[in-house]
Design a protein around this motif. Structure first.
Motif, PDB file in Angstrom:
ATOM      1  N   UNK A 435     -10.798 -24.038 -11.064  1.00 16.23           N
ATOM      2  CA  UNK A 435     -10.073 -23.466 -12.202  1.00 16.23           C
ATOM      3  C   UNK A 435      -8.584 -23.354 -11.881  1.00 16.23           C
ATOM      4  N   UNK A 436      -8.262 -23.187 -10.554  1.00 13.49           N
ATOM      5  CA  UNK A 436      -6.864 -23.115 -10.117  1.00 13.49           C
ATOM      6  C   UNK A 436      -6.177 -24.472 -10.154  1.00 13.49           C
ATOM      7  N   UNK A 437      -6.892 -25.488 -10.600  1.00 12.31           N
ATOM      8  CA  UNK A 437      -6.387 -26.864 -10.656  1.00 12.31           C
ATOM      9  C   UNK A 437      -6.203 -27.485  -9.274  1.00 12.31           C
ATOM     10  N   UNK A 438      -6.967 -27.000  -8.312  1.00 10.39           N
ATOM     11  CA  UNK A 438      -6.908 -27.597  -6.971  1.00 10.39           C
ATOM     12  C   UNK A 438      -8.038 -28.608  -6.826  1.00 10.39           C
ATOM     13  N   UNK A 439      -7.735 -29.658  -6.073  1.00 15.48           N
ATOM     14  CA  UNK A 439      -8.781 -30.628  -5.759  1.00 15.48           C
ATOM     15  C   UNK A 439      -9.631 -30.040  -4.638  1.00 15.48           C
ATOM     16  N   UNK A 440     -10.928 -29.991  -4.868  1.00 15.40           N
ATOM     17  CA  UNK A 440     -11.853 -29.500  -3.839  1.00 15.40           C
ATOM     18  C   UNK A 440     -12.906 -30.585  -3.618  1.00 15.40           C
ATOM     19  N   UNK A 441     -12.694 -31.362  -2.560  1.00 12.47           N
ATOM     20  CA  UNK A 441     -13.644 -32.422  -2.233  1.00 12.47           C
ATOM     21  C   UNK A 441     -14.817 -31.798  -1.488  1.00 12.47           C
ATOM     22  N   UNK A 442     -16.016 -32.261  -1.786  1.00 16.63           N
ATOM     23  CA  UNK A 442     -17.158 -31.595  -1.143  1.00 16.63           C
ATOM     24  C   UNK A 442     -18.287 -32.566  -0.808  1.00 16.63           C
ATOM     25  N   UNK A 443     -19.116 -32.081   0.095  1.00 16.92           N
ATOM     26  CA  UNK A 443     -20.293 -32.856   0.475  1.00 16.92           C
ATOM     27  C   UNK A 443     -21.534 -32.041   0.111  1.00 16.92           C
ATOM     28  N   UNK A 444     -22.668 -32.736   0.096  1.00 13.24           N
ATOM     29  CA  UNK A 444     -23.922 -32.020  -0.133  1.00 13.24           C
ATOM     30  C   UNK A 444     -24.539 -31.794   1.239  1.00 13.24           C
ATOM     31  N   UNK A 445     -24.790 -30.551   1.597  1.00 18.02           N
ATOM     32  CA  UNK A 445     -25.338 -30.332   2.945  1.00 18.02           C
ATOM     33  C   UNK A 445     -26.709 -30.986   3.080  1.00 18.02           C
ATOM     34  N   UNK A 446     -27.013 -31.583   4.252  1.00 15.79           N
ATOM     35  CA  UNK A 446     -28.325 -32.179   4.438  1.00 15.79           C
ATOM     36  C   UNK A 446     -29.382 -31.091   4.304  1.00 15.79           C
ATOM     37  N   UNK A 447     -30.582 -31.506   3.889  1.00 21.13           N
ATOM     38  CA  UNK A 447     -31.646 -30.521   3.725  1.00 21.13           C
ATOM     39  C   UNK A 447     -31.943 -29.819   5.051  1.00 21.13           C
ATOM     40  N   UNK A 456     -32.672 -36.818   3.516  1.00 20.09           N
ATOM     41  CA  UNK A 456     -32.839 -36.268   2.167  1.00 20.09           C
ATOM     42  C   UNK A 456     -31.793 -35.206   1.848  1.00 20.09           C
ATOM     43  N   UNK A 457     -31.429 -35.119   0.594  1.00 20.70           N
ATOM     44  CA  UNK A 457     -30.522 -34.076   0.149  1.00 20.70           C
ATOM     45  C   UNK A 457     -31.323 -33.021  -0.574  1.00 20.70           C
ATOM     46  N   UNK A 458     -30.863 -31.781  -0.413  1.00 25.06           N
ATOM     47  CA  UNK A 458     -31.607 -30.672  -0.993  1.00 25.06           C
ATOM     48  C   UNK A 458     -31.530 -30.671  -2.512  1.00 25.06           C
ATOM     49  N   UNK A 459     -30.571 -31.425  -3.051  1.00 24.51           N
ATOM     50  CA  UNK A 459     -30.400 -31.382  -4.499  1.00 24.51           C
ATOM     51  C   UNK A 459     -30.009 -32.773  -5.004  1.00 24.51           C
ATOM     52  N   UNK A 460     -30.148 -32.946  -6.319  1.00 22.67           N
ATOM     53  CA  UNK A 460     -29.793 -34.250  -6.889  1.00 22.67           C
ATOM     54  C   UNK A 460     -28.279 -34.417  -6.850  1.00 22.67           C
ATOM     55  N   UNK A 480      -8.660 -28.980  -0.865  1.00 21.84           N
ATOM     56  CA  UNK A 480      -9.634 -28.187  -0.113  1.00 21.84           C
ATOM     57  C   UNK A 480     -10.854 -29.043   0.169  1.00 21.84           C
ATOM     58  N   UNK A 481     -11.622 -28.601   1.131  1.00 23.36           N
ATOM     59  CA  UNK A 481     -12.842 -29.307   1.503  1.00 23.36           C
ATOM     60  C   UNK A 481     -13.991 -28.308   1.424  1.00 23.36           C
ATOM     61  N   UNK A 482     -15.166 -28.774   1.000  1.00 26.93           N
ATOM     62  CA  UNK A 482     -16.238 -27.789   0.907  1.00 26.93           C
ATOM     63  C   UNK A 482     -17.629 -28.405   0.911  1.00 26.93           C
ATOM     64  N   UNK A 483     -18.612 -27.517   0.776  1.00 25.68           N
ATOM     65  CA  UNK A 483     -20.023 -27.909   0.720  1.00 25.68           C
ATOM     66  C   UNK A 483     -20.642 -27.335  -0.529  1.00 25.68           C
ATOM     67  N   UNK A 484     -21.417 -28.169  -1.192  1.00 30.31           N
ATOM     68  CA  UNK A 484     -22.112 -27.724  -2.390  1.00 30.31           C
ATOM     69  C   UNK A 484     -23.039 -26.556  -2.022  1.00 30.31           C
ATOM     70  N   UNK A 485     -23.068 -25.547  -2.846  1.00 27.92           N
ATOM     71  CA  UNK A 485     -23.988 -24.429  -2.604  1.00 27.92           C
ATOM     72  C   UNK A 485     -25.327 -24.826  -3.218  1.00 27.92           C
ATOM     73  N   UNK A 486     -26.362 -24.895  -2.365  1.00 26.98           N
ATOM     74  CA  UNK A 486     -27.668 -25.340  -2.897  1.00 26.98           C
ATOM     75  C   UNK A 486     -28.663 -24.186  -2.955  1.00 26.98           C
TER      76      UNK A 486
END
Ligand code: 5AD
Ligand code: SF4
Length: 486
Positions: A435-447, A456-460, A480-486
């Motif tokens: 919402x702050x208009x920042x780019x937040x690149x993220x990965x999906x944490x492995x299951x 496998x990934x925990x989510x689609x 910013x860099x981050x991880x999807x919250x699953x």
């Protein structure tokens, strides 16, 4: 499939990008088909920018590069700010151009296109008759006319005093999730360095009813983010017929934010002089309004602000910043700055630098002063050498980099909602925007259950346009860099 094809290239600001979406929509409606390359196109259009000299030169470079295509019978048009600024002089510099139109004339685009087609048809017929009669008379083919002799010239340059906005139901939006809506066109501020009042004409607002209808229509089509556009959105004046329904900018902003289906609303650009506290109140009250304000300051020195005719002092600007800092949510603030304006001393520049720390911007768009035709400041001696402007720009950007490193680091460990914009395959990351208009690149944490299926990934996979929660794990000066919250 339509036989008439066009290619459109856009230079400059978001306003131009959105104007182009409307121009494309208009052309499609007129039976043209958009193509990806100049080679494939019958009609080649440039939507141009003249905010700084560099932008303007780009257009003329492009036109001279493409001169060769004229021989292939292509038609060229120059739209936007350079078109309005240079007017008929464009025909002298680039004689193979057939259409020159400023943005205040876009509402007449369908007529101009028809005029262009008819004139070209007429010309082709005249030329055919000329050749046929020459053959009949002399028994041989006449010499070809010089390339520029038969050129059709259509202009749309006389509408800067218009009250009309370029409203069309045929906008060809390029992003299916996020879209622009123009609420106000032109500018009456006349900052001393700026061409916009001369190129985009006088300020004129759309009615709130028309803006809201467009917002609802976009929501129905599945858009969830809207960005309200104007050179100075804060001087929005609703001309809605029913006075009791007229809205201030802050009320319009809130109303767009309340359109069912809309999850994010942004707006740009704000002018500090007209930026009211009611905008911060609206952000506080309506959760869909994004926590970001772009508030161009231009300089941190009141003396320079005065020379720039910005109509506010450093202290008044800081008062607006204080309003934002007292908001319930943390509002991210970004700005534009100009270095090397005529008469800018080291001490003026030092005041601009100190503002970076005092405000704590999340992004700064800084430019070297560029003297522009027609503007009051062109009469001032542009005495600061380019090298010195470049040095100040460098100093400013490295100081701001430090500010951003500190500011972006603070997000580590926090959870942000992002709108998914796509995927960067090379970095194997998803691209999101906060919402702050920042780019937040993220990965999906492995299951967590690695043994069952290590890959496998925990989510689609997240879909572009969807909103997902991401926890920030790292930061850079611009993202910013981050991880999807699953
Ligand atoms: N020279 C340099 N920068 C300019 N801008 C506008 N006019 C000029 C100019 N003549 C910058 C201002 C404005 C941004 C869109 O472009 O910072 O906010
Ligand atoms: Fe240009 Fe000033 Fe108008 Fe912005 S407010 S478009 S800088 S004249």
């Amino acid at each position: 499939m339509s036989s008439k094809t066009f290619y459109l290239e856009t230079f400059g600001c978001q306003m131009n990008v959105h104007d182009s979406e409307k121009v494309v929509g208009t052309l499609l409606q007129e039976g043209y088909r958009q193509v990806e390359t100049v080679e494939q196109a019958d009609l080649v259009l440039y939507n141009t920018c003249s905010i700084r000299d560099k932008a303007e030169q780009k257009v003329f470079n492009r036109l001279s590069d493409y001169k060769k295509y004229k021989k292939q019978g292509k038609t060229f048009g120059v739209l936007g700010c350079v078109a309005q600024q240079e007017g008929e002089k464009i025909f002298e510099r680039a004689p193979y151009v057939s259409l020159v139109a400023g943005s205040a004339s876009y509402h007449k685009l369908p007529q101009m296109l028809k005029q262009l087609e008819n004139a070209q048809l007429e010309n082709a017929q005249l030329e055919k008759v000329r050749i046929e009669s020459a053959i009949l008379e002399a028994g041989n083919s006449p010499t070809r006319k010089p390339e520029t002799e038969n050129l059709v010239r259509i202009t749309g340059l006389d509408d800067r005093e218009t009250d009309k906005c370029f409203e069309t139901e045929f906008t060809a939006r390029t992003n299916p999730h996020r879209g622009y809506i123009t609420i106000i066109e032109g500018c009456d501020k006349f900052c001393s360095y700026c061409v916009v009042p001369y190129t985009r004409g006088k300020e004129r607002s759309r009615t709130s009813q028309s803006v809201l209808a467009e917002a609802r229509q976009m929501a129905d089509l599945g858009y969830t983010e809207i960005q309200l556009l104007g050179q100075n959105v804060n001087s929005y004046k609703d001309s809605e017929g029913n006075p009791s329904r007229r809205k201030t900018f802050a009320e319009l902003l809130a109303a767009v934010g309340e359109v069912p289906g809309i999850r994010r609303v942004r707006f740009t650009t704000s002018h500090p002089r007209d930026f009211g506290r009611d905008i911060v109140d609206a952000i506080d009250a309506v959760p869909t309004l994004c926590d970001h304000v772009h508030l161009p300051v231009q300089s941190g020195s009141t003396r320079m602000l005065d020379a720039m005719q910005r109509l506010y002092t450093r202290d008044q600007y800081l008062e607006r910043i204080a309003w934002m800092k007292s908001a319930k949510r943390e509002i991210s603030i970004t700005t534009d700055m100009i270095v090397g304006f005529p008469g800018e001393t080291e001490s003026d520049f030092a005041e601009t630098l100190s503002l970076l720390d005092e405000v704590g911007y999340d992004a700064v768009f800084a430019f070297k002063y560029s003297p522009r035709p027609n503007t009051p400041s062109i009469k001032l001696e542009d005495a600061i050498p380019d090298q010195e402007k470049a040095r100040r720009l460098d100093v400013l950007m490295s100081r701001q980099r430090e500010v951003q490193i500190t500011r972006y680091k603070k997000y580590i460990g926090t959870k942000c909602e992002v709108m998914v914009e796509g995927r960067n395959e090379t970095r194997a990351q998803w691209i999101g925007r906060t919402t702050h208009n920042k780019t937040l690149n993220f990965v999906i944490p492995p299951t967590t259950n690695q043994t069952a299926d290590p890959g496998a990934h925990a989510t689609a996979n997240p879909k572009a346009g969807s909103y997902v929660p991401v926890v920030v794990t790292g930061s850079f000066p611009n993202s910013l860099l981050g991880e999807l919250v699953v």
